[in-house]
Design an enzyme around this catalytic site. Structure first.
Site, PDB file in Angstrom:
ATOM      1  N   GLN A 117       1.031  -1.233   0.049  1.00 49.43           N
ATOM      2  CA  GLN A 117       0.143   0.170  -0.068  1.00 49.43           C
ATOM      3  C   GLN A 117       0.915   1.213  -0.087  1.00 49.43           C
ATOM      4  O   GLN A 117       0.505   2.259   0.088  1.00 49.43           O
ATOM      5  CB  GLN A 117      -0.779   0.010   1.187  1.00 49.43           C
ATOM      6  CG  GLN A 117      -1.744  -0.994   1.511  1.00 49.43           C
ATOM      7  CD  GLN A 117      -2.533  -1.227   2.754  1.00 49.43           C
ATOM      8  OE1 GLN A 117      -3.494  -0.645   3.124  1.00 49.43           O
ATOM      9  NE2 GLN A 117      -1.880  -2.080   3.584  1.00 49.43           N
TER      10      GLN A 117
ATOM     11  N   HIS B 205      -1.799   1.370  -4.261  1.00 49.63           N
ATOM     12  CA  HIS B 205      -1.976   2.971  -4.143  1.00 49.63           C
ATOM     13  C   HIS B 205      -1.019   3.723  -4.841  1.00 49.63           C
ATOM     14  O   HIS B 205      -0.895   5.034  -4.549  1.00 49.63           O
ATOM     15  CB  HIS B 205      -1.931   3.112  -2.488  1.00 49.63           C
ATOM     16  CG  HIS B 205      -3.029   2.514  -1.661  1.00 49.63           C
ATOM     17  ND1 HIS B 205      -2.794   2.636  -0.445  1.00 49.63           N
ATOM     18  CD2 HIS B 205      -4.005   1.874  -2.219  1.00 49.63           C
ATOM     19  CE1 HIS B 205      -3.910   1.676   0.185  1.00 49.63           C
ATOM     20  NE2 HIS B 205      -4.582   1.395  -0.934  1.00 49.63           N
TER      21      HIS B 205
ATOM     22  N   CYS C 292      -0.277  12.651 -16.420  1.00 56.15           N
ATOM     23  CA  CYS C 292      -0.746  13.909 -17.034  1.00 56.15           C
ATOM     24  C   CYS C 292      -2.342  13.909 -17.074  1.00 56.15           C
ATOM     25  O   CYS C 292      -2.948  12.917 -17.393  1.00 56.15           O
ATOM     26  CB  CYS C 292      -0.534  13.879 -18.415  1.00 56.15           C
ATOM     27  SG  CYS C 292      -0.918  15.228 -19.495  1.00 56.15           S
TER      28      CYS C 292
ATOM     29  N   CYS D 145       3.169  19.098 -17.850  1.00 60.12           N
ATOM     30  CA  CYS D 145       3.382  17.601 -18.593  1.00 60.12           C
ATOM     31  C   CYS D 145       4.671  18.382 -19.452  1.00 60.12           C
ATOM     32  O   CYS D 145       4.097  19.163 -20.312  1.00 60.12           O
ATOM     33  CB  CYS D 145       2.161  17.231 -19.327  1.00 60.12           C
ATOM     34  SG  CYS D 145       2.664  16.082 -20.614  1.00 60.12           S
TER      35      CYS D 145
ATOM     36  N   GLY E  28       2.935  -4.490   8.686  1.00 57.16           N
ATOM     37  CA  GLY E  28       3.106  -3.208   9.059  1.00 57.16           C
ATOM     38  C   GLY E  28       1.731  -2.382   8.440  1.00 57.16           C
ATOM     39  O   GLY E  28       1.682  -1.149   7.832  1.00 57.16           O
ATOM     40  N   THR E  29       0.650  -2.993   8.624  1.00 60.34           N
ATOM     41  CA  THR E  29      -0.694  -2.221   8.136  1.00 60.34           C
ATOM     42  C   THR E  29      -1.556  -2.466   9.200  1.00 60.34           C
ATOM     43  O   THR E  29      -1.856  -3.253   9.848  1.00 60.34           O
ATOM     44  CB  THR E  29      -1.207  -2.746   7.018  1.00 60.34           C
ATOM     45  OG1 THR E  29      -2.269  -2.026   6.579  1.00 60.34           O
ATOM     46  CG2 THR E  29      -1.429  -4.331   6.962  1.00 60.34           C
ATOM     47  N   SER E  30      -2.315  -1.284   9.425  1.00 60.91           N
ATOM     48  CA  SER E  30      -3.579  -1.205  10.309  1.00 60.91           C
ATOM     49  C   SER E  30      -4.743  -1.925   9.942  1.00 60.91           C
ATOM     50  O   SER E  30      -5.555  -2.207  10.464  1.00 60.91           O
ATOM     51  CB  SER E  30      -3.971   0.240  10.808  1.00 60.91           C
ATOM     52  OG  SER E  30      -4.566   0.992   9.298  1.00 60.91           O
TER      53      SER E  30
ATOM     54  N   PRO F 259       3.650  -4.315  15.788  1.00 63.09           N
ATOM     55  CA  PRO F 259       3.812  -4.108  17.195  1.00 63.09           C
ATOM     56  C   PRO F 259       2.462  -3.859  17.783  1.00 63.09           C
ATOM     57  O   PRO F 259       2.323  -4.189  19.038  1.00 63.09           O
ATOM     58  CB  PRO F 259       4.558  -2.727  17.281  1.00 63.09           C
ATOM     59  CG  PRO F 259       4.976  -2.439  16.089  1.00 63.09           C
ATOM     60  CD  PRO F 259       4.116  -3.207  14.983  1.00 63.09           C
TER      61      PRO F 259
ATOM     62  N   ALA G 202       8.923  -4.895  12.025  1.00 64.31           N
ATOM     63  CA  ALA G 202       9.049  -5.642  10.595  1.00 64.31           C
ATOM     64  C   ALA G 202      10.651  -5.850  10.497  1.00 64.31           C
ATOM     65  O   ALA G 202      11.120  -6.833  10.285  1.00 64.31           O
ATOM     66  CB  ALA G 202       8.431  -4.762   9.472  1.00 64.31           C
TER      67      ALA G 202
END
Ligand code: OAD
Length: 250
Positions: free
Chosen positions: A102, A120, A128, A149, A189-191, A216, A233
């Site tokens: 992400q 993401h 452009c 551009c 490491g993602t909520s 954690p 991680a």
């Protein structure tokens, strides 16, 4: 206890095991990139609706670009950490390995990962507004805000997904396919609150994979995970890697 769990998970990681990894902002936290929701998180300091929506960009593209320029400045100073480096090694080790992130910071690529599903987008790419063309842009700071551009002069936007926007269909299809196919899914490491990314481990579990969370703090996924490492991680991934090396030497 930790050593035993590390051993159990490493023993499941045969070379021919299809593995998928979903990463979030937490894997880059040890490199110095701010997360979104925890302590010091960006969404505690800033309002997403002012900076990370198509409406915000329409209202004030300069402000939005200034925010991205600031974040690019932070990200340009940091380096991948042992968490990213371990995942790059695993891509080379396991023939069926999918890295789904992400994160937009580009640190997985900098660590040497080659096949990355960037759900993401990427903060080092622009798009452009007239032609849709995606280009690399590594200028820090940007030469002009908003940038234009080089071929048609139209305004560029960051090649990232904003709230209220759809994810790139190809990237999402690849992420779904990898999640359905894997036997082990690491969630690092993602909520695990932003969808559709957060549904990938659920899809993997429904297809029979074991889910291994590294974080954690607990998340909505923790109760569903088969293994939950409550740690960083940059500590846990290298411990798993060392155990893998040990197994392959034995
Ligand atoms: P969050 O900020 O929501 O969550 C970061 C997670 O990382 C938290 O669960 C932390 O406990 C955990 N964490 C912190 N330090 C860690 C460490 N050293 N090792 C492992 N985990 C650690 O970030 P995301 O889940 O990535 O979307 O957020 C998802 C999406 O929301 C982002 O991609 C972004 C944001 O709005 C878009 O910009 C579209």
């Amino acid at each position: 206890m930790l050593a035993e769990e590390i051993k159990s998970v490493a023993e499941l990681m045969d070379r021919d095991t299809p593995i998928a990894v979903l990463t979030g902002a937490g894997i880059s936290a040890e490199s110095g990139v701010p997360t979104f929701r925890g302590e010091g998180g960006l969404w505690r300091q800033f309002r997403a609706e002012d900076l990370a929506t198509p409406e915000a960009f329409q209202r004030d593209s300069k402000l939005v670009w200034e925010w991205y320029d600031w974040r690019r400045g932070l990200m340009a100073k940091v380096k991948p950490n042992p968490g990213h480096q371990t995942l790059a090694r695993w891509e080379a080790r396991f023939p069926e390995f999918a890295l789904i992130t992400q994160n937009i910071d580009g640190l997985h690529a900098q660590a040497g990962s080659k096949r990355i599903i960037e759900l993401h987008g990427n903060i080092w790419k622009t798009r452009c507004l007239a032609e849709g063309q995606v280009s690399d842009n590594n200028d820090v700071p940007l030469k002009e805000i908003p940038p234009r551009c080089p071929s048609c002069g139209a305004m560029l936007r960051p090649h990232v997904v904003w709230f209220g926007e759809s994810l790139d269909a190809d990237e999402l299809d690849r992420a779904f396919a990898a999640s359905r196919r894997c036997r082990l899914m690491f969630v690092v490491g993602t909520s695990a609150v932003v969808h559709p990314a957060a549904s990938l481990p659920v899809i993997a579990a429904q297809a029979g994979a074991l889910v291994i969370e590294i974080n954690p703090d607990p998340t909505p996924l923790t109760a569903e995970a088969d293994f939950s490492f409550r740690g960083k991680a940059g500590d846990i991934l290298p411990l798993l890697d060392q155990q893998l090396m040990k197994i392959s030497r034995d």
